[in-house]
Design a protein around this motif. Structure first.
Motif, PDB file in Angstrom:
ATOM      1  N   LEU A 113      -1.594 -30.343  -5.870  1.00 15.39           N
ATOM      2  CA  LEU A 113      -1.605 -29.720  -7.047  1.00 15.39           C
ATOM      3  C   LEU A 113      -0.973 -28.437  -7.369  1.00 15.39           C
ATOM      4  O   LEU A 113      -0.396 -28.166  -8.420  1.00 15.39           O
ATOM      5  N   VAL A 114      -0.701 -27.667  -6.335  1.00 17.68           N
ATOM      6  CA  VAL A 114      -0.184 -26.252  -6.773  1.00 17.68           C
ATOM      7  C   VAL A 114       1.454 -26.501  -6.524  1.00 17.68           C
ATOM      8  O   VAL A 114       2.039 -26.757  -5.412  1.00 17.68           O
ATOM      9  N   PRO A 115       2.007 -26.228  -7.612  1.00  9.09           N
ATOM     10  CA  PRO A 115       3.533 -26.281  -7.696  1.00  9.09           C
ATOM     11  C   PRO A 115       4.316 -25.494  -6.524  1.00  9.09           C
ATOM     12  O   PRO A 115       3.777 -24.364  -6.082  1.00  9.09           O
ATOM     13  N   GLY A 116       5.278 -25.900  -5.745  1.00  8.42           N
ATOM     14  CA  GLY A 116       5.885 -25.381  -4.636  1.00  8.42           C
ATOM     15  C   GLY A 116       5.403 -25.515  -3.253  1.00  8.42           C
ATOM     16  O   GLY A 116       5.954 -25.152  -2.330  1.00  8.42           O
ATOM     17  N   SER A 117       4.076 -26.363  -3.328  1.00  7.83           N
ATOM     18  CA  SER A 117       3.573 -26.537  -1.967  1.00  7.83           C
ATOM     19  C   SER A 117       4.433 -27.632  -1.080  1.00  7.83           C
ATOM     20  O   SER A 117       4.830 -28.413  -1.551  1.00  7.83           O
ATOM     21  N   ASP A 118       4.355 -27.117   0.271  1.00 12.89           N
ATOM     22  CA  ASP A 118       4.975 -28.092   1.253  1.00 12.89           C
ATOM     23  C   ASP A 118       4.312 -27.661   2.570  1.00 12.89           C
ATOM     24  O   ASP A 118       4.642 -26.575   3.256  1.00 12.89           O
ATOM     25  N   LEU A 119       3.169 -28.427   2.870  1.00  7.45           N
ATOM     26  CA  LEU A 119       2.227 -27.869   3.862  1.00  7.45           C
ATOM     27  C   LEU A 119       2.308 -28.965   4.787  1.00  7.45           C
ATOM     28  O   LEU A 119       2.184 -30.379   4.484  1.00  7.45           O
ATOM     29  N   ILE A 120       2.243 -28.688   6.289  1.00 10.09           N
ATOM     30  CA  ILE A 120       1.739 -29.401   7.287  1.00 10.09           C
ATOM     31  C   ILE A 120       0.524 -29.377   8.000  1.00 10.09           C
ATOM     32  O   ILE A 120       0.062 -28.480   8.234  1.00 10.09           O
ATOM     33  N   LEU A 121      -0.447 -30.490   7.875  1.00 11.61           N
ATOM     34  CA  LEU A 121      -1.718 -30.577   8.517  1.00 11.61           C
ATOM     35  C   LEU A 121      -1.533 -31.151   9.824  1.00 11.61           C
ATOM     36  O   LEU A 121      -1.210 -32.125   9.850  1.00 11.61           O
ATOM     37  N   GLU A 122      -1.973 -30.356  10.718  1.00 13.28           N
ATOM     38  CA  GLU A 122      -1.508 -31.101  12.382  1.00 13.28           C
ATOM     39  C   GLU A 122      -2.859 -31.795  12.837  1.00 13.28           C
ATOM     40  O   GLU A 122      -4.134 -31.497  12.365  1.00 13.28           O
TER      41      GLU A 122
END
Length: 449
Positions: free
Chosen positions: A261-270
């Motif tokens: 939802l949040v613009p610009g996010s690029d997250l890795i969940l391990e």
């Protein structure tokens, strides 16, 4: 005038405001369902077990305390690894005090299964939320095994049960899909001579079956007329194991939705658990257009896991197939948040089970999202949500608070709603979050730095 110790004075309201992009890498706590079962089965095994990655939330700690009260040694090492010295199947002792379950329905129902085939008496109590939840669906099959119950009106807590020894093996068809009821019956079967069988017309999460096999139980899974049939042959002598608990997909779900939802996010969940009976939310979010990529898929402790790379995406409304509900039942509250900001309409049906969770999650989420500016229609068995086309929610007015009803998933879901809002979303109490995800607020802040 409100007394100083009145529950209203212990509330911790908090306003969750818009966040910047969620980036970097993070690891969510261990899977709650697996953590409960790891402590219980280690306690019934012969020998010394270790558990790495255990979720140290209040619910799981309630399970650990209950097993200690019934004679097992359950301790946390300084390195975070838990050590359990089991008493063997059939070796549970009479607890000298009541078993305080806090907010944990899983602890209560599964422990009732364990006690059902032991010749001991146990009294279960819980907090105000848990005490409203019906236990009749577990009382029914355990009574057939021979356990005896004295419950509060409506089959609720406080509740005292007297286990049956010897118990009677049964064949029980689940009237409603429930992994907790299935697990309670199978755990009772560990200490019963003969075959105890559960028939589930709709498959539910299979953590109990996987872990029971891992500890050496004689457990068989088959199919009859399209139904899943699980049989355990008892009594079983479980062997101690070293267990690694994968990351909880239900906890990861909040950060997956936030990053979408949040613009610009690029997250890795391990190290996120991807058991197929638990991971349907990620498939639904992909159907909505979400970018969720699996990396380094592998197996940990008999459970499939992967690292998830999640990037901001334009989501579209969908009609969710009721058949997937059992595989994402705890994730619907945060899916509703995603739907509120998607383009178009999202329709959910077949969710009657959500009305008997820690709260009535359908009514609670309909009211909460409406208060934050979403367009929501509540039906008898689901929600219909008309999304905002990618725009943030307006948020709650100053002085207006979302009611969490002592429900951790309502609290965290609306925190995620606040992370993509104009004026923020204020919830009435953040303390329930500690039942499953004590580090939630810290990780949310760190991911958005």
């Amino acid at each position: 005038m409100t007394a100083p110790d009145h529950p209203a004075n212990r509330l911790r309201p908090h306003r969750f405001r818009a966040l910047g992009p969620l980036t970097g890498r993070m690891r969510v706590p261990g899977d709650k369902s697996i953590s409960h079962r790891a402590i219980m089965l280690s306690s019934l095994a012969v020998g010394h077990s270790t558990i790495s990655g255990l979720l140290e939330g209040e619910d799981v700690l309630a399970t650990a305390a209950a097993m200690r009260a019934m004679g097992t040694r359950v301790v946390r090492g300084d390195d975070g690894i838990w050590h359990v010295d089991g008493v063997g199947s059939g070796g549970l002792l009479q607890p000298e005090t009541v078993l305080e379950m806090g907010n944990s329905g899983t602890s209560t129902r599964l422990l009732m299964g364990l006690v059902a085939s032991h010749g001991i008496t146990a009294t279960f109590t819980g907090d105000a939320s848990l005490s409203k939840r019906p236990m009749g669906r577990v009382i029914e099959p355990l009574s057939l095994i021979g356990a005896d119950f004295t419950a509060s009106p409506g089959g609720r807590l406080p509740l005292t049960m007297r286990g049956a020894h010897p118990g009677v093996p049964i064949r029980y068809e689940l009237p409603v899909a429930s992994a907790q009821v299935k697990s309670a019956v199978l755990l009772a079967g560990l200490n019963i001579e003969g075959e105890t069988t559960v028939v589930e017309p709709v498959a539910t999460r299979d953590h109990s079956e996987r872990m029971l096999r891992g500890f050496g139980a004689d457990l068989f899974v088959g199919e009859e007329n399209g139904a899943r049939v699980i049989t355990i042959a008892g009594p079983c002598e479980l062997q101690a194991r070293d267990i690694v608990v994968p990351g909880d997909p239900s906890s990861a779900a909040f950060f997956v939705v936030a990053a979408l939802l949040v613009p610009g996010s690029d997250l890795i969940l391990e190290n996120v658990g991807l058991n197929p009976t638990r991971s349907a939310l990620f498939a639904v979010l992909r159907d909505m257009g979400g970018s969720i990529e699996e990396q380094d898929r592998r197996e940990v402790g008999g459970e499939p896991v992967a690292d998830l790379r999640v990037r901001h995406s334009a989501l579209c409304g969908v009609e969710v197939d009721p058949a997937v509900a059992p595989a994402m039942i705890d994730e619907f509250p945060v899916l509703f948040v995603a739907a509120a900001m998607a383009s178009g309409r999202t329709v959910t049906r077949g969710l009657e089970e959500l009305r008997v969770k820690e709260s009535d999650r359908l009514s609670a989420m309909a009211a909460a999202l409406t208060l934050a500016g979403a367009r929501v229609e509540e039906t008898a068995d689901g929600l219909v949500i008309d999304g905002r086309g990618g725009d943030p929610l307006p948020g709650t007015l100053e002085g207006t608070r979302v009611a969490t009803h002592l429900d951790h998933r309502i609290a965290m879901s609306m925190a995620i709603a606040g992370s993509r809002s104009v004026d923020g979303v204020e919830i009435d109490d953040v303390t329930p979050i500690a039942t499953s995800f004590p580090a939630f607020e810290t990780l949310l802040d760190e991911a958005a730095r």
